[in-house]
Design an enzyme around this catalytic site. Structure first.
Site, short mmCIF file in Angstrom:
data_model
loop_
_atom_site.label_atom_id
_atom_site.label_comp_id
_atom_site.label_asym_id
_atom_site.label_seq_id
_atom_site.Cartn_x
_atom_site.Cartn_y
_atom_site.Cartn_z
N SER A 231 0.85 -1.20 0.00
CA SER A 231 0.00 0.00 0.00
C SER A 231 0.87 1.24 0.00
O SER A 231 2.02 1.20 0.46
CB SER A 231 -0.87 0.02 1.26
OG SER A 231 -0.08 0.37 2.39
N ASP A 232 0.35 2.34 -0.52
CA ASP A 232 1.03 3.60 -0.23
C ASP A 232 0.90 3.82 1.28
O ASP A 232 0.07 3.19 1.96
CB ASP A 232 0.43 4.76 -1.04
CG ASP A 232 1.40 5.95 -1.09
OD1 ASP A 232 2.36 5.98 -0.27
OD2 ASP A 232 1.20 6.86 -1.91
N TRP A 233 1.74 4.71 1.77
CA TRP A 233 1.85 4.85 3.23
C TRP A 233 0.59 5.44 3.84
O TRP A 233 0.29 6.62 3.70
CB TRP A 233 3.09 5.69 3.55
CG TRP A 233 4.33 4.87 3.78
CD1 TRP A 233 5.18 4.96 4.85
CD2 TRP A 233 4.87 3.81 2.95
NE1 TRP A 233 6.18 4.03 4.74
CE2 TRP A 233 6.03 3.31 3.60
CE3 TRP A 233 4.48 3.21 1.77
CZ2 TRP A 233 6.80 2.27 3.08
CZ3 TRP A 233 5.25 2.18 1.24
CH2 TRP A 233 6.39 1.72 1.90
#
Ligand code: BGC
Length: 768
Positions: A231-233
C-alpha cells in the site's frame, strides 16, 4: 543469509504469524518471524535517489536521511527520452540501495501528467503512456539489476494531490486502458517489478487499495504480475477488504490493528484463510528475493555505490534532460570569444534541484551554476552576478534587487537569467493553482530584457510553467527541470556547448492554463474528479482541437540539425515478428536520419500513428515509438521500428478488449508531435472486429458479424412473411435500420419474421 524456502515456511507459520507479516514494522521495515528465521527487510524512497532514514522514520521528507546521490527528478528524466541513460540511473540507485542494506526502492512513479497543476508532476515522467512505460521499465530494470526490488507506483490513476487520500477518479474503461493503465502494463510485462504500490485515491468509487479488479483481475490475471502489492503509506482504509482485493502488505505499521482485523475476519468466516496464505506467500517470496540480492552483492556480483562516479552520472544525465526550447540568433551555445557575462537570478547560486515530500534526498554534494560557470570560463572572462529576486524569502527587497540586476545586465555581452519555481510552489501533498512563474521573477526578466537584448533564460521547475507571457524577453530558453544535485553544472555544460542539448518535452507547454484538457474537470469537488477529457490527454487533446501551444510535446532544439529521409513503411503480409503481449508485429518502419550540422548531437526520432478510418473517436496521432540516436557531424544512420497490433488498436468496452479496425493508418515520423518530417498512409487489411452478439445487439452489429450476418440473412430470406432481403438492397434503408436493436425490429415486423427470431439466432450461435 541463507535463502528462504517459502512453501516450507508457509506450512509452518501459524495464522497469527501469517497475518502479522501483512503489515509493516515501523515506517520502513517488514516484520520478522524470528522463530522461523524470517528476517525483516527494509524499503526506502525513492524515484530519483535513495532516502534511507536511519533514525526514526517519516514519509513526508522532513526527517534526516543518509546522504545519497540526488539524480535528476522524473520530470527531467522523462525529457531525456533515453532508455539506456535512465536504466543507468536506475543501476546507480540500486547500487546505493544495496550498499545501504535497502531491499526495495519505492519508485519509479509513472502516473500520467494529466494537468500541469499536479503538485507531484516532478515525480512523474510524461503525459504519454509510452514514454512513462518505457522509461519506467528502464528504471525498474536498472534498480533490479542490483538485486534490489523496485516499487512501481502509484497504482493507479493518482494524478492529483488535492484530497489525494479520498478523491475518486471517475474514469471510463477505455481511458483507463489506453492512458492511465497502459504505462503500468508495459512496465509490469516487460520489467517485472518485485512490487507495485497501490495509490491513495479511489478509482470509480473504490479505494485502489481495495480494488479487486485493479489488483487481482488486471494486474495479476491479465498482466501476469507475480510480485507483491504494497500500500502507499497510510492508504489502507479497510484492511480486510484490502487483502481480499489482492493487497499483500500494508505500510507503514498499523500498530497491530490491520492484522487483528484480518484475524477476526478469518475467524468469522468473512475472509478465507487461503487469501491470507497467498498474501503471506508473496511476502515470503519478496524477502527471499531480497536475501538472494544481498548474497549477490556480498559475492561481488553487484557494484558498490561510488559517490564520485554517481555524481558524474547525475551530471551527464541532467545534461541529457535539459530541453532547449528556443534559440534565436542563435544565442547558444555561448560564443567562445565571450569576455563579459552577466548572471541574474538567485537560482544560479542556490539551485532548486529536487522536489519536496517523500522523494527528498539528502544529496552527497550540490553543484551551482554560478560557481561552475566561473570555473569553466576561467579568469579571462568577467562573470558578474546579481540575485535579482529572493526565493521564498519574505525579507527580500524586490526593488533594490531589481535595480541591481538591471545594472549588472546592462553592460554585459550576454545575460543568463536563472528563473524557476520556488519550493513553496510545488510539492507532494498539494497542487498548484496556476502555472506561472512568480511575478517578481518576470518583472526582473522584463527589466533585464529592456537593458540588454541578448538574454538567455535557464529554467528550474518540476512541472511546466507558462512561457507565453514572458518569452518575448528572452532570445533563448533552456528548460533544466529539477535536475538533481549536479543540475546546476549540467546547465552550464549546455550553455557553453560542452553538451549539445538533446532533451525533448515529455509534456506539452500550453499557452495558458485555460487551454489544458482537464481545465473544467480539475481538481473535482466533494471527493470526486471526473476525467471528462477521456483519452484526450496532453498533445492528444491539443491536436484534436487544433489548439496552438507554446511548445509541443516532443519539442527540443539542438546545436546541430538533422535531416530525415528514406521512409520505408511495409505492412507485413500476415503477422511479422512473433506475437507477444502486443499481438503480431504488423508494420515495419525504417528511415534514415542524418546529422547535417557542424557538431555531434543526438536526435530523438519520434514515431506517431493516426488511425484515419477508426470506428471510434481517436487521437489525431499517438506516439508509438521513439529512439535517441547519437550522430557525428555528417553521419547518418537507419532507425527502425515495428508496429504491433496493439500500437494500432483501441480499447473497446463493448468487445471487452483491444480491437484492430481495418483501414488506413497514418504512419508519421518527426522531431516533435508538431514537426512531422515524413509520413505514409498504409492500409491494414484485417477483418472488421466482430463485436460479441447478444440480446441487445443492433441490426447493424448482426450484419457486421462474420457468422451472425449469414444466419440473419438466411432467416430473413425464409421468414414466414416471405423473402425480406430485397429490403436490404437500399443502402439508406440499411443505414437507418442499423441502429435498431434486432429485438425491436422483430417486435415491429411481427409475423413477417416471427417473434422468436432473435432467440433462434442466439441459440444457433450458442449464446445464452
Ligand atoms: C508517498 C509515496 C512514498 C511513501 C513512503 C507516500 O506519502 O505517496 O510515494 O513512497 O509515502 O514515503
Amino acid at each position: 543469509m541463507q535463502p528462504l524456502d517459502p512453501p516450507a515456511l508457509l506450512a509452518e507459520l501459524t495464522l497469527e504469524e501469517k497475518t502479522s507479516l501483512l503489515s509493516g514494522s515501523g515506517f520502513w521495515h517488514t516484520r520478522a518471524v524470528d522463530r522461523l528465521g524470517i528476517p525483516s527487510i527494509m524499503v526506502s524512497d525513492g524515484p530519483h535517489g535513495l532516502r534511507k532514514q536511519a533514525g526514526p522514520g517519516d514519509h513526508v521528507g522532513s526527517g534526516e536521511s543518509v546522504p545519497a546521490t540526488c539524480f535528476p527528478t522524473a520530470a527531467a528524466l522523462g525529457s531525456s527520452f533515453d532508455v539506456d541513460l535512465v536504466r543507468r540511473v536506475g543501476v546507480a540507485i540500486g547500487e546505493e540501495a544495496r550498499t545501504q542494506g535497502v531491499s526495495v526502492v519505492l519508485g519509479p512513479g509513472i502516473n500520467i501528467k494529466r494537468t500541469p497543476l499536479c503538485g507531484r508532476n516532478f515525480e512523474y515522467l510524461s503525459e504519454d503512456p509510452l514514454v512513462s512505460g518505457e522509461l519506467g521499465a528502464a528504471l525498474v530494470h536498472g534498480i533490479q539489476s542490483q538485486g534490489v526490488g523496485a516499487s512501481l507506483k502509484h497504482f493507479a490513476v493518482n494524478n492529483q494531490e488535492t484530497d489525494r487520500l479520498r478523491i475518486s477518479a471517475v474514469v471510463d474503461e477505455r481511458t483507463l486502458r489506453e492512458i492511465y493503465l497502459a504505462g503500468f502494463e508495459r512496465v509490469v510485462r516487460t520489467a517485472r517489478p518485485w512490487t507495485v504500490m497501490c495509490s491513495y485515491n479511489r478509482v470509480n468509487g473504490v479505494y485502489a487499495s481495495q480494488h479487486r479488479w485493479l489488483l487481482t483481475e488486471v494486474l495479476r490475471g491479465e498482466w501476469g504480475f507475480d510480485g507483491l502489492v504494497v500500500s502507499d503509506w497510510g492508504a489502507v482504509d479497510d484492511p480486510v477488504a484490502a487483502v481480499a482485493a489482492g493487497l499483500d502488505l500494508e505500510m507503514p505499521s498499523s500498530q497491530g490493528t490491520g492484522p487483528a482485523r484480518i484475524l477476526e475476519a478469518v475467524a468469522s468466516g468473512a475472509l478465507s484463510d487461503t487469501v491470507v496464505d497467498a498474501a503471506a506467500a508473496r511476502l515470503l517470496r519478496l524477502v527471499d528475493r531480497a536475501l538472494a540480492g544481498e548474497t549477490r552483492a556480498a559475492t561481488g556480483d553487484a557494484a558498490t555505490g561510488d559517490a564520485d562516479a554517481h555524481h558524474d552520472l547525475a551530471r551527464a544525465a541532467a545534461g541529457e534532460c535539459a530541453v532547449l526550447l528556443k534559440n534565436e540568433g542563435p544565442l547558444l551555445p555561448l560564443d567562445a570569444g565571450v569576455r563579459h557575462v552577466a548572471v541574474v537570478g538567485e537560482f544560479a547560486r542556490s539551485p532548486r534541484y529536487q522536489g519536496a515530500g517523500s522523494s527528498k534526498v539528502t544529496p552527497t554534494r550540490v553543484d551551482d551554476a554560478l560557481t561552475t560557470l566561473r570555473a569553466r570560463l576561467g579568469d579571462g572572462v568577467r562573470v558578474d552576478f546579481a540575485p535579482g529576486f529572493g526565493v521564498d524569502d519574505p525579507e527580500a527587497d524586490d526593488a533594490a534587487l531589481l535595480a541591481e540586476a538591471v545594472e549588472t545586465a546592462a553592460g554585459a555581452e550576454v545575460v543568463l537569467v536563472f528563473l524557476g519555481l520556488p519550493a513553496s510552489f510545488e510539492s507532494e501533498g498539494f497542487d498548484r493553482d496556476h502555472m506561472d512563474l512568480p511575478v517578481e521573477q518576470v518583472r526582473v526578466l522584463e527589466a533585464v530584457g529592456a537593458a540588454n537584448d541578448r538574454v538567455v533564460v535557464a529554467l528550474a521547475n518540476g512541472s511546466v510553467v507558462a512561457t507565453a507571457g514572458w518569452e518575448g524577453h528572452a532570445g533563448a530558453i533552456l528548460e533544466g527541470w529539477l535536475g538533481g544535485q549536479a543540475g546546476g553544472a549540467a546547465i552550464v555544460d549546455v550553455l557553453v556547448g560542452d553538451v549539445n542539448p538533446s532533451g525533448r518535452l515529455a509534456e506539452t507547454i500550453p499557452l495558458r492554463l485555460a487551454d489544458t484538457p482537464a481545465f473544467t474537470n480539475f481538481p473535482g469537488s466533494d471527493s470526486e474528479v471526473v476525467y471528462g477529457e477521456r483519452i484526450f490527454v496532453g498533445y492528444r487533446y491539443y491536436d484534436l482541437v487544433d489548439r496552438p501551444v507554446s511548445f509541443p510535446f516532443g519539442h527540443g532544439l539542438s546545436y546541430t540539425t538533422f535531416e530525415y529521409s528514406d521512409l520505408d513503411v511495409v505492412v507485413v503480409d500476415g503477422p511479422g515478428s512473433p506475437a507477444d503481449w502486443r499481438g503480431a508485429g504488423r508494420i515495419e518502419v525504417s528511415l534514415r536520419v542524418t546529422n547535417t550540422g557542424a557538431r555531434a548531437g543526438k536526435e530523438v526520432v519520434q514515431l506517431y500513428v493516426g488511425a484515419a478510418d477508426a470506428a471510434a473517436p481517436r487521437p489525431v496521432r499517438e506516439l508509438r515509438g521513439f529512439d535517441k540516436v547519437a550522430l557525428e557531424s555528417g553521419e547518418s544512420t537507419v532507425v527502425s521500428f515495428t508496429l504491433f497490433d496493439r500500437d494500432l488498436s483501441r480499447w473497446s468496452t463493448r468487445a471487452g478488449g483491444w480491437v484492430l479496425d481495418p483501414g488506413a493508418f497514418e504512419v508519421a515520423v518527426g522531431a516533435s508531435s508538431r514537426d512531422i518530417r515524413l509520413g505514409a498512409t498504409v492500409v491494414v487489411d484485417v477483418p472488421r472486429p466482430a463485436l460479441p452478439l447478444g440480446r441487445g445487439s443492433t441490426f447493424g452489429e448482426w450484419l457486421d458479424h462474420p457468422v451472425g450476418h449469414d444466419l440473419l440473412i438466411e432467416a430473413l430470406r425464409i421468414g414466414p412473411g416471405g423473402d425480406l432481403t430485397p429490403l436490404l438492397e437500399d443502402p439508406e434503408t440499411v443505414k437507418m435500420l442499423s441502429s435498431f436493436p434486432l429485438t425491436r425490429l422483430v417486435t415491429m415486423l411481427g409475423d413477417a419474421v416471427g417473434s422468436a427470431l432473435v432467440d433462434r439466432l442466439l441459440a444457433q450461435l450458442s449464446i445464452p
